[in-house]
Design a protein around this motif. Structure first.
Motif, mmCIF file in Angstrom:
data_model
loop_
_atom_site.group_PDB
_atom_site.id
_atom_site.type_symbol
_atom_site.label_atom_id
_atom_site.label_comp_id
_atom_site.label_asym_id
_atom_site.label_seq_id
_atom_site.Cartn_x
_atom_site.Cartn_y
_atom_site.Cartn_z
ATOM 1 N N TYR A 54 -39.076 -30.262 -30.168
ATOM 2 C CA TYR A 54 -38.713 -29.495 -28.473
ATOM 3 C C TYR A 54 -39.849 -28.407 -28.503
ATOM 4 O O TYR A 54 -39.893 -28.085 -27.716
ATOM 5 C CB TYR A 54 -37.393 -28.453 -29.084
ATOM 6 N N ARG A 63 -42.156 -27.230 -30.219
ATOM 7 C CA ARG A 63 -42.293 -26.012 -30.773
ATOM 8 C C ARG A 63 -43.059 -25.975 -32.153
ATOM 9 O O ARG A 63 -43.122 -27.423 -32.824
ATOM 10 C CB ARG A 63 -40.853 -25.074 -31.448
ATOM 11 N N ILE A 101 -36.330 -29.256 -23.526
ATOM 12 C CA ILE A 101 -36.805 -27.476 -24.447
ATOM 13 C C ILE A 101 -35.442 -27.674 -24.930
ATOM 14 O O ILE A 101 -34.254 -27.956 -24.787
ATOM 15 C CB ILE A 101 -36.667 -26.861 -23.211
ATOM 16 N N TRP A 102 -35.359 -27.205 -25.892
ATOM 17 C CA TRP A 102 -34.175 -26.194 -27.426
ATOM 18 C C TRP A 102 -33.478 -25.495 -26.191
ATOM 19 O O TRP A 102 -33.411 -24.917 -26.108
ATOM 20 C CB TRP A 102 -35.009 -25.713 -28.495
ATOM 21 N N ASN A 103 -31.542 -26.261 -26.070
ATOM 22 C CA ASN A 103 -30.940 -25.409 -25.697
ATOM 23 C C ASN A 103 -31.016 -25.183 -24.435
ATOM 24 O O ASN A 103 -31.146 -23.363 -23.378
ATOM 25 C CB ASN A 103 -31.019 -23.787 -26.542
ATOM 26 N N LYS A 133 -36.719 -20.220 -20.932
ATOM 27 C CA LYS A 133 -35.742 -21.043 -22.301
ATOM 28 C C LYS A 133 -37.068 -21.635 -23.207
ATOM 29 O O LYS A 133 -36.740 -21.493 -24.167
ATOM 30 C CB LYS A 133 -35.317 -21.702 -21.183
ATOM 31 N N TYR A 134 -37.675 -22.097 -22.505
ATOM 32 C CA TYR A 134 -38.681 -22.765 -23.251
ATOM 33 C C TYR A 134 -39.486 -21.345 -24.730
ATOM 34 O O TYR A 134 -39.508 -21.646 -25.993
ATOM 35 C CB TYR A 134 -40.401 -23.411 -22.895
ATOM 36 N N ASP A 188 -37.748 -18.520 -25.046
ATOM 37 C CA ASP A 188 -36.619 -18.333 -26.018
ATOM 38 C C ASP A 188 -36.885 -19.089 -27.098
ATOM 39 O O ASP A 188 -36.482 -18.281 -28.240
ATOM 40 C CB ASP A 188 -35.305 -18.501 -24.863
ATOM 41 N N SER A 189 -36.983 -20.486 -26.861
ATOM 42 C CA SER A 189 -36.788 -20.933 -28.314
ATOM 43 C C SER A 189 -37.612 -21.269 -28.924
ATOM 44 O O SER A 189 -37.005 -20.817 -30.302
ATOM 45 C CB SER A 189 -36.707 -22.810 -27.370
ATOM 46 N N GLN A 190 -38.688 -20.509 -29.018
ATOM 47 C CA GLN A 190 -40.022 -20.202 -30.050
ATOM 48 C C GLN A 190 -39.571 -18.817 -30.939
ATOM 49 O O GLN A 190 -39.807 -18.411 -31.706
ATOM 50 C CB GLN A 190 -41.706 -20.185 -29.587
ATOM 51 N N ARG A 205 -36.944 -17.018 -30.801
ATOM 52 C CA ARG A 205 -35.479 -17.477 -31.657
ATOM 53 C C ARG A 205 -35.447 -17.832 -32.986
ATOM 54 O O ARG A 205 -35.259 -18.546 -34.163
ATOM 55 C CB ARG A 205 -34.355 -18.509 -31.314
#
Length: 603
Positions: free
Chosen positions: A120, A122, A168-170, A205-206, A208-210, A212
């Motif tokens: 994703y 990251r 992108i994750w989620n 969202k990107y 957010d994914s990092q 998270r």
């Protein structure tokens, strides 16, 4: 940080020399910033209530000291070394308040500096550097009762872009093509990343994914590096305020308290943004020298005395001015004299910078350990008083002070010259006259009662740090506005409006011969008086100060941070009984704008 694949640039302490792909209280003192709880902000009244304390890996990563980086530049950063420093910090420094173990740049890169990313986009731990993975490292840090810190450059790293096809994750339907500008404009201090376009919801969202991912791993701290405006970059491409706000939002959404620290040389013009969205900000370039020691005095420890004063008013509970690593514990490897090590530690303490060492904690020498563990000095850094500020000009001999809540003062004397010199703290610069009790904080020694001030002979780059308890009387002052019609203006000097100034005006345009003479300065008896000069100056500027047409002394006035903020310093002037004149002359250069002077009624 320096790049193994790019030429070294002749700039002092320049972190932009790292891999291109790497992101790698006095009465007149401004009040400390208050905690800044804002709806939706990660910063709260309990976050960063005090400057944080701990250890960071970068100083040893960046050094050419023999044996530190045996597998090439920046190779010191490994899981084994982080665990070793964690254990030493827990044993030697934890009980004094040191709690963060901060992993800096390179944890997702191999020894050739090639990065790794997950599916994703990251950052993914290098399996050679960190064979157990980043969660296991955080777990080990936590097992010692400490907190874990990690690092990222701002933006989407170029190598993570993957032709724009990386999901992108989620975030169903979002790819890396959606989160950056179509022209792939670059950002951060090294142009190592594509600038993120936050007009597309996929961009948040990107981030957010990092966030998270770091929260799931158990990290308590994130250093976001190469942030602009700052990091020696300006302009729209390097404006990362939206990135910082997005990180704050993402951290808040995780539900895990994560300290957000920004780096480096942040633009003071955006201080309100940094204060709103983060817990700390680097005010200067790297303290490391990128040489065969960790630091050197000239590159760039000594810069902090010039660059810190403008930022002082911005520090307080919720967010702090970060002066970078405190490398005073390893003696020869630090690259400093004992006097320099103490002065370095003194400034960091009184400025209320985070106290995080970049030393090898397993090899602290006795002197270094005494500097890092002095409880009276740590109490200055961690106490409720505002950061100290210079009460004298930025000349080679300086006095910095802060008024404490109990009515005492923290007072530091510095000799920044290359030869020994005496430095005097005059009690009138603290607002009182007469006697005061003095305690030496470094040596844990009461020095008895001193009348009107204290003078110390200091070695080159030396310092002393005192707690001063007034036993005398408050001074009374006579104020004279610079713009008074009774004064004399010469050259380009002119009166200008000034909303922050005491009477709404100031005298400016003091350049290339501009001169202000304040007339009818009356004192009852002859003597040397500490004249309080209130001034405005967006950068450090100098003026020749003289009395009654006599010989002038040139003084450098620290930057007030911008051209709408007033600060003051005290300048010694020898006056005769009766009426006097005091002149501020720009000479061939540029002087600060003058708001007013205040003259004590007794010398």
């Amino acid at each position: 940080m320096r790049s193994p694949s790019y030429p070294v640039m002749p700039v002092r302490g320049l972190r932009s020399l790292v891999v291109l792909a790497l992101a790698a209280g006095l009465a007149t003192a401004a009040p400390a910033a208050q905690a800044r709880p804002v709806d939706g902000d990660a910063t709260t009244s309990t976050a960063a209530a005090k400057p944080y304390m701990g250890w960071s890996s970068w100083s040893m990563q960046s050094s050419k000291y023999p044996g530190l980086n045996p597998n090439g530049d920046y190779s010191y950063l490994t899981e084994a070394n982080v665990r070793k420093q964690t254990d030493a910090l827990a044993t030697k420094l934890k009980k004094y308040g040191y709690e963060y173990v901060n992993i800096d740049a390179g944890w997702w890169r191999n020894y050739a500096w090639t990065p790794e990313f997950d599916a994703y986009g990251r950052q993914k731990a290098d399996p050679v550097r960190f064979p157990s993975g980043m969660k296991a490292v955080a777990d080990h840090i936590h097992s010692k009762g400490l907190k874990a810190g990690i690092y990222l450059p701002v933006g989407l790293e170029k190598e993570a872009y993957g032709g724009g096809k990386v999901p992108i994750w989620n975030a169903e339907g979002c790819t890396t093509a959606d989160i950056v500008y179509d022209d792939l404009r670059t950002t951060n201090g090294w142009d190592s990343a594509y600038k993120i376009d936050f007009s597309d919801p996929c961009a948040q969202k990107y981030i957010d994914s990092q966030a998270r991912m770091f929260a799931d791993w158990g990290y308590d701290f994130l250093k976001l590096d190469g942030v602009g405006p700052g990091s020696f970059k300006s302009g729209d491409n390097y404006d990362n305020v939206a990135d910082v706000a997005a990180w704050q939002q993402a951290i808040s959404a995780t539900g895990r308290p994560i300290h957000l620290e920004l780096s480096w040389s942040l633009d003071i013009g955006h201080a309100d943004d940094w204060k709103k969205h983060s817990n700390g900000w680097r005010v200067d370039t790297d303290v490391e020298c990128y040489c065969n020691t960790l630091v050197s005095w000239e590159n760039s420890v000594d810069d902090r005395w010039d660059d810190t004063p403008a930022w002082t008013r911005h520090a307080g509970p919720g967010g702090w001015n970060d002066l970078d690593s405190l490398d005073v514990g390893n003696g020869e490897m630090d690259g400093l004299t004992k006097a320099e090590r103490q002065s370095y530690a003194t400034l960091w303490a009184i400025a209320k910078s985070p106290l995080y060492t970049g030393d090898d904690v397993t090899k602290l020498d006795s002197y270094g350990l005494s500097l890092l563990t002095n409880r009276e000095v740590i109490a200055v850094n961690q106490g409720d008083a505002p950061p100290a500020r210079p009460v004298t000009p930025s000349d080679p001999q300086q006095v910095w002070a802060a008024k404490n809540d109990d009515g005492t003062y923290t007072v530091a004397l510095f000799n920044l010259a290359d030869r020994p010199a005496s430095v005097t703290a005059d009690w009138s610069t603290l607002g009182f006259t007469g006697k005061a009790a003095v305690r030496d904080l470094w040596n844990h020694e009461n020095l008895g009662t001193h009348r009107n001030g204290i003078t110390q002979a200091l070695p080159a780059h030396g310092s002393r740090l005192f707690k001063v308890t007034p036993r005398g009387d408050a001074l009374t002052w006579t104020g004279i506005e610079a713009e008074s019609s009774a004064n004399t203006l010469g050259g380009n000097a002119s009166v200008a409006d000034c909303a922050a100034c005491s009477d709404g005006h100031k005298v400016g345009n003091l350049y290339t011969g501009g001169k202000l003479t304040i007339n009818n300065v009356v004192v009852d008896k002859a003597g040397t008086y500490q004249i309080k000069v209130a001034y405005v100056s967006g950068d450090a500027r100098s003026a020749d100060v003289s009395a009654n047409g006599g010989g002038a002394t040139r003084h450098t006035f620290p930057s007030t941070g911008d051209w709408s903020t007033v600060n003051s310093v005290y300048v010694p002037v020898t006056l005769k009984a009766g009426s006097n004149t005091i002149t501020f002359d720009s000479g061939s250069g540029y002087a600060p704008d003058i708001d007013r002077i205040d003259v004590p009624k007794s010398s």
